[in-house]
Enzyme design. Sequence first.
Site, PDB file in Angstrom:
ATOM      1  N   ASP A  10       0.860  -1.178   0.000  1.00  0.00           N
ATOM      2  CA  ASP A  10       0.000   0.000   0.000  1.00  0.00           C
ATOM      3  C   ASP A  10       0.893   1.224   0.000  1.00  0.00           C
ATOM      4  O   ASP A  10       2.087   1.136   0.300  1.00  0.00           O
ATOM      5  CB  ASP A  10      -0.898  -0.005   1.254  1.00  0.00           C
ATOM      6  N   SER A  11       0.291   2.369  -0.275  1.00  0.00           N
ATOM      7  CA  SER A  11       1.052   3.614  -0.233  1.00  0.00           C
ATOM      8  C   SER A  11       1.460   3.975   1.197  1.00  0.00           C
ATOM      9  O   SER A  11       2.331   4.810   1.387  1.00  0.00           O
ATOM     10  CB  SER A  11       0.214   4.744  -0.823  1.00  0.00           C
ATOM     11  N   TYR A  42      -0.458   8.624  -2.559  1.00  0.00           N
ATOM     12  CA  TYR A  42      -0.374   8.364  -3.999  1.00  0.00           C
ATOM     13  C   TYR A  42      -1.574   9.031  -4.708  1.00  0.00           C
ATOM     14  O   TYR A  42      -1.508   9.359  -5.876  1.00  0.00           O
ATOM     15  CB  TYR A  42      -0.457   6.867  -4.295  1.00  0.00           C
ATOM     16  N   GLY A  43      -2.658   9.146  -3.953  1.00  0.00           N
ATOM     17  CA  GLY A  43      -3.951   9.487  -4.563  1.00  0.00           C
ATOM     18  C   GLY A  43      -4.036  10.853  -5.201  1.00  0.00           C
ATOM     19  O   GLY A  43      -4.950  11.124  -5.971  1.00  0.00           O
ATOM     20  N   CYS A  73      -3.929  -1.043  -2.062  1.00  0.00           N
ATOM     21  CA  CYS A  73      -4.132   0.373  -2.371  1.00  0.00           C
ATOM     22  C   CYS A  73      -5.155   0.560  -3.494  1.00  0.00           C
ATOM     23  O   CYS A  73      -4.970   0.052  -4.600  1.00  0.00           O
ATOM     24  CB  CYS A  73      -2.778   0.958  -2.781  1.00  0.00           C
ATOM     25  N   THR A  75      -5.786   3.266  -5.071  1.00  0.00           N
ATOM     26  CA  THR A  75      -5.215   4.106  -6.124  1.00  0.00           C
ATOM     27  C   THR A  75      -4.370   3.272  -7.086  1.00  0.00           C
ATOM     28  O   THR A  75      -4.503   3.371  -8.306  1.00  0.00           O
ATOM     29  CB  THR A  75      -4.352   5.215  -5.471  1.00  0.00           C
ATOM     30  N   GLU A 151      -4.298   8.691   8.940  1.00  0.00           N
ATOM     31  CA  GLU A 151      -2.843   8.759   9.162  1.00  0.00           C
ATOM     32  C   GLU A 151      -2.543   9.385  10.531  1.00  0.00           C
ATOM     33  O   GLU A 151      -1.500   9.143  11.116  1.00  0.00           O
ATOM     34  CB  GLU A 151      -2.148   9.588   8.063  1.00  0.00           C
ATOM     35  N   CYS A 185     -10.791   2.982  -0.708  1.00  0.00           N
ATOM     36  CA  CYS A 185      -9.455   3.433  -0.321  1.00  0.00           C
ATOM     37  C   CYS A 185      -9.102   2.673   0.956  1.00  0.00           C
ATOM     38  O   CYS A 185      -9.959   2.485   1.826  1.00  0.00           O
ATOM     39  CB  CYS A 185      -9.509   4.935  -0.063  1.00  0.00           C
ATOM     40  N   THR A 186      -7.858   2.232   1.017  1.00  0.00           N
ATOM     41  CA  THR A 186      -7.406   1.428   2.152  1.00  0.00           C
ATOM     42  C   THR A 186      -7.755   2.018   3.516  1.00  0.00           C
ATOM     43  O   THR A 186      -8.006   1.296   4.468  1.00  0.00           O
ATOM     44  CB  THR A 186      -5.866   1.349   2.136  1.00  0.00           C
ATOM     45  N   HIS A 187      -7.712   3.339   3.571  1.00  0.00           N
ATOM     46  CA  HIS A 187      -7.870   3.995   4.871  1.00  0.00           C
ATOM     47  C   HIS A 187      -9.309   3.991   5.389  1.00  0.00           C
ATOM     48  O   HIS A 187      -9.539   4.080   6.585  1.00  0.00           O
ATOM     49  CB  HIS A 187      -7.402   5.451   4.773  1.00  0.00           C
TER      50      HIS A 187
HETATM   51  N1  DGL Z   1      -3.685   3.884  -0.193  1.00  0.00           N
HETATM   52  C1  DGL Z   1      -4.422   4.893  -0.915  1.00  0.00           C
HETATM   53  C2  DGL Z   1      -5.642   4.255  -1.556  1.00  0.00           C
HETATM   54  O1  DGL Z   1      -6.118   3.222  -1.132  1.00  0.00           O
HETATM   55  C3  DGL Z   1      -4.835   6.033  -0.031  1.00  0.00           C
HETATM   56  C4  DGL Z   1      -3.716   6.916   0.413  1.00  0.00           C
HETATM   57  C5  DGL Z   1      -2.998   7.593  -0.725  1.00  0.00           C
HETATM   58  O2  DGL Z   1      -3.515   8.543  -1.322  1.00  0.00           O
HETATM   59  O3  DGL Z   1      -1.905   7.137  -0.997  1.00  0.00           O
HETATM   60  O4  DGL Z   1      -6.149   4.779  -2.507  1.00  0.00           O
END
Ligand code: DGL
Length: 271
Positions: A10-11, A42-43, A73, A75, A151, A185-187
């Site tokens: 993941d990012s 990353y997004g 991730c 993204t 985060e 999104c993972t979060h």
């Molecule tokens: N891990 C990213 C996702 O699931 C979210 C955080 C990012 O923008 O990197 O899209």
Amino acid sequence: MDNRPIGIFDSGLGGLSAVKAVLELLPNEDIIYFGDTARVPYGSRSNETIEKFAKEDIEFLQQFGCKLIMAACGTVSSVATKATSEIKEPFIGVVKPASKAAARATRNNVIGVMGTAATINSGSYVKEIAKINPDAQVLGVSCPLLVTLVENNWIDEDNYIAREIIKRYISPLTEQGADTIILGCTHFPHLAPIIQSVAGDDVVLIDTGLEAAREAKQILQQADMENSADNKAAAHYYVSDKTQNFSAIAKTLLGKDISGEITFKNIDERL
Ligand code: DGL
């Protein structure tokens, strides 16, 4: 039987939502996790940059001889189609399994997607759901502030600010009648209790990490690639920035102390 590890990346730390699901559904599997905490988010980046980062993350995991690679991730799964299509190991992104689950869950064919700007702009869920259910209407909303909330560990249910931000993001989805929302999104699964209470109990939330873990289980079972039941499963976590933040937040997200299992990895260097 296959005792090689599953690689998950993941990012950043949000991918721990997928790790949590894999730990529950595949308790005998070893896991190597890479969180690119030095380069998150990353997004908000260009497709070219996301492709480049994804390729590097994948190459890092490949050095462990993983039997399956999962992009937790949203993204990467939505945008890095070149890097992910070149993976020689079995690969799972989150878009396909989550789209399948959403298409199954919706009762009125109105599906909302919460994701990063890159995920929503890619139209990945619109395209994938159209293949399964061409009648479904897919509404996307980009929710960058939610990444920052997670985060920073602002995920407690009575967090007023988190609730207000979520209300603002998802009201276009609920006002247009979405009965199913993909946490793309993972979060976002980490904010699921607040999202559920804002959206209402009738709305089905789709946890992308959980759906990817279900798919991983199916792939491993069908190919007879599960680890043996007596394997003392271990997980190791690599992050590209300091380990302390990851360790503190992982404690809340996974509900256990993994500080002894985290290693710093400079992503610009080989193993
Ligand atoms: N891990 C990213 C996702 O699931 C979210 C955080 C990012 O923008 O990197 O899209």
